[in-house]
Design a protein around this motif. Structure first.
Motif, PDB file in Angstrom:
ATOM      1  N   VAL A   1       0.849  -1.208   0.000  1.00 51.37           N
ATOM      2  CA  VAL A   1       0.000   0.000   0.000  1.00 51.37           C
ATOM      3  C   VAL A   1       0.878   1.249   0.000  1.00 51.37           C
ATOM      4  CG1 VAL A   1      -1.649   1.342   1.365  1.00 51.37           C
ATOM      5  CG2 VAL A   1      -1.966  -1.125   1.103  1.00 51.37           C
ATOM      6  N   ASP A   2       1.865   1.270   0.881  1.00 48.54           N
ATOM      7  CA  ASP A   2       2.741   2.442   0.971  1.00 48.54           C
ATOM      8  C   ASP A   2       3.546   2.666  -0.309  1.00 48.54           C
ATOM      9  OD1 ASP A   2       1.812   2.980   3.461  1.00 48.54           O
ATOM     10  OD2 ASP A   2       3.574   2.258   4.553  1.00 48.54           O
ATOM     11  N   ALA A   3       3.820   1.579  -1.026  1.00 47.29           N
ATOM     12  CA  ALA A   3       4.581   1.707  -2.278  1.00 47.29           C
ATOM     13  C   ALA A   3       3.677   2.147  -3.435  1.00 47.29           C
ATOM     14  CB  ALA A   3       5.260   0.386  -2.614  1.00 47.29           C
TER      15      ALA A   3
ATOM     16  N   ASN B   1       3.396  -1.671 -11.714  1.00 45.93           N
ATOM     17  CA  ASN B   1       3.731  -0.243 -11.722  1.00 45.93           C
ATOM     18  C   ASN B   1       4.974  -0.017 -10.864  1.00 45.93           C
ATOM     19  OD1 ASN B   1       1.409   0.064 -13.153  1.00 45.93           O
ATOM     20  ND2 ASN B   1       0.237   0.995 -11.497  1.00 45.93           N
ATOM     21  N   LYS B   2       5.690   1.027 -11.199  1.00 45.12           N
ATOM     22  CA  LYS B   2       6.924   1.310 -10.453  1.00 45.12           C
ATOM     23  C   LYS B   2       6.576   1.645  -9.005  1.00 45.12           C
ATOM     24  CE  LYS B   2      11.245   3.651 -11.002  1.00 45.12           C
ATOM     25  NZ  LYS B   2      11.829   4.944 -11.101  1.00 45.12           N
ATOM     26  N   PRO B   3       7.124   0.867  -8.062  1.00 44.26           N
ATOM     27  CA  PRO B   3       6.800   1.176  -6.663  1.00 44.26           C
ATOM     28  C   PRO B   3       7.438   2.477  -6.194  1.00 44.26           C
ATOM     29  CG  PRO B   3       8.221  -0.763  -6.804  1.00 44.26           C
ATOM     30  CD  PRO B   3       8.023  -0.281  -8.186  1.00 44.26           C
ATOM     31  N   ASP B   4       6.749   3.138  -5.302  1.00 43.29           N
ATOM     32  CA  ASP B   4       7.252   4.386  -4.742  1.00 43.29           C
ATOM     33  C   ASP B   4       7.679   4.104  -3.293  1.00 43.29           C
ATOM     34  OD1 ASP B   4       7.670   6.875  -3.698  1.00 43.29           O
ATOM     35  OD2 ASP B   4       5.588   7.559  -3.859  1.00 43.29           O
ATOM     36  N   PHE B   5       8.981   4.160  -3.029  1.00 40.77           N
ATOM     37  CA  PHE B   5       9.474   3.788  -1.705  1.00 40.77           C
ATOM     38  C   PHE B   5       9.659   4.979  -0.765  1.00 40.77           C
ATOM     39  CE2 PHE B   5      11.289   0.236  -4.357  1.00 40.77           C
ATOM     40  CZ  PHE B   5      10.409  -0.725  -3.879  1.00 40.77           C
ATOM     41  N   SER B   6       9.172   6.155  -1.155  1.00 39.88           N
ATOM     42  CA  SER B   6       9.421   7.335  -0.323  1.00 39.88           C
ATOM     43  C   SER B   6       8.787   7.199   1.070  1.00 39.88           C
ATOM     44  CB  SER B   6       8.933   8.599  -1.028  1.00 39.88           C
ATOM     45  OG  SER B   6       7.572   8.462  -1.352  1.00 39.88           O
TER      46      SER B   6
END
Lengths: 87, 238
Positions: free
Chosen positions: A52-54, B33-38
């Protein structure tokens, strides 16, 4: 006759003592297992939150992606339980 | 009068034939989809080691393939099984969001829209609802077909976008995405991108086996079951 009765009493006390110890051991085992189960639930949930956070899926745990989040949860839960040995 | 009847019969046969004549198989390539690790990086409660573990798991989730079999009446979508054992043992987020081991069945004529899944060890057939599509005039070519853009108005931030081909006038598509006036050849949702990489139409006979094993559940019944189990109640505190 007195001797026989005395022996029987001793055997009874001994056996009940052993049973109590065995019960205690079993209860301990169950408790450890429960704790590990709880721990695996938490660990598996962490992976769902990571997805979820990603930004993978819409982030609504009970929404359109419920099945997908549940699959992530089940995979890690099973993996965690497989790695557990309480014997 | 005879001529009119003959013409009418002929027209109806042509329409019927054109509906029936489309049968085939679409092979989709699906990527995550490109994961967002922020958010993960900012979370101070997660150890550095675990952060690395999470990143590795997402990055190693390779693209996969899935097939959509269809004829004039029905379609069946499923993820292709991998022969690689190592691949099967590890988690692949792409595979999960592409539909995992579930099988998705659509038959508009019989008004049957459901997917077969296993929940708590039990096989079930869960009803699927049609998306709330908004059709647009935007076009692009996919595999030689002119495709039109449609947006699912119920998706979060209207992030689900389908590209369908009216030249193939069937209401089918991958996973739970159906109900458009043409076959879906590309679909972007908030987890994955489905791209048709092989379009085979009328090259072979397609036999579809309708999934039948499992208890049938309507969406309402499924939601009720989910609420009873209520696993996903709390959110992680960052």
């Amino acid at each position: 006759m007195k001797k026989v009765l005395l022996s029987l009493a001793v055997i009874f006390v001994m056996s009940s003592f052993t049973t109590t110890n065995l019960e205690k051991e079993n209860n301990k085992k169950i408790k450890v297992e429960e704790n590990v189960g709880r721990d695996c639930v938490d660990r598996a949930m962490e992976w769902v939150y990571d997805a979820v956070d990603a930004g993978i899926g819409d982030g609504e745990l009970n929404g359109d992606y419920y099945d997908d989040y549940m699959s992530i949860y089940m995979f890690y839960y099973k993996e965690c339980m497989k790695g557990f040995s309480y014997v | 009068m005879k001529k009119t009847t003959l013409t009418l019969v002929l027209c109806l046969s042509i329409i019927g034939y054109s509906q029936e004549k489309f049968e085939g198989e679409i092979l989709y390539k699906i990527s995550l989809n490109k994961p967002d690790f922020s958010k993960l990086e900012k979370n101070t409660q997660i150890s550095k080691k675990r952060k690395e573990e999470v990143k590795k798991a997402f990055k190693s989730s390779k693209s996969i393939k899935a097939t959509l079999l269809f004829n004039g009446n029905e379609s069946l979508y499923s993820v292709k099984k991998s022969m690689n054992n190592e691949f099967n043992k590890k988690i692949n987020f792409t595979k999960i969001f592409a539909g995992n081991a579930n099988v998705f069945y659509v038959n508009p004529k019989k008004k049957e829209y459901f997917y077969q899944t296993t929940i708590y060890g039990e096989s079930m057939l869960i009803e699927m609802l049609q998306k709330n599509w908004k059709l647009t005039q935007e076009i692009k070519k996919i595999g030689g077909y002119t495709c039109y853009k449609a947006i699912d108005l119920n998706s979060k931030n209207h992030s689900t976008i389908a590209w369908y081909a009216p030249e193939i006038p069937l209401n089918f598509g991958p996973k739970k995405y159906f109900g458009l006036p043409g076959l879906v050849l590309e679909l972007q949702d908030s987890a994955t991108l489905f791209s048709a990489i092989k379009i085979e139409i009328n090259t072979k006979r397609i036999k579809i086996k309708r999934p039948s094993k499992g208890k049938k559940l309507t969406i309402e019944e499924y939601n009720e079951l989910r609420n009873k189990k209520s696993l996903f109640k709390n959110r992680r505190k960052n």
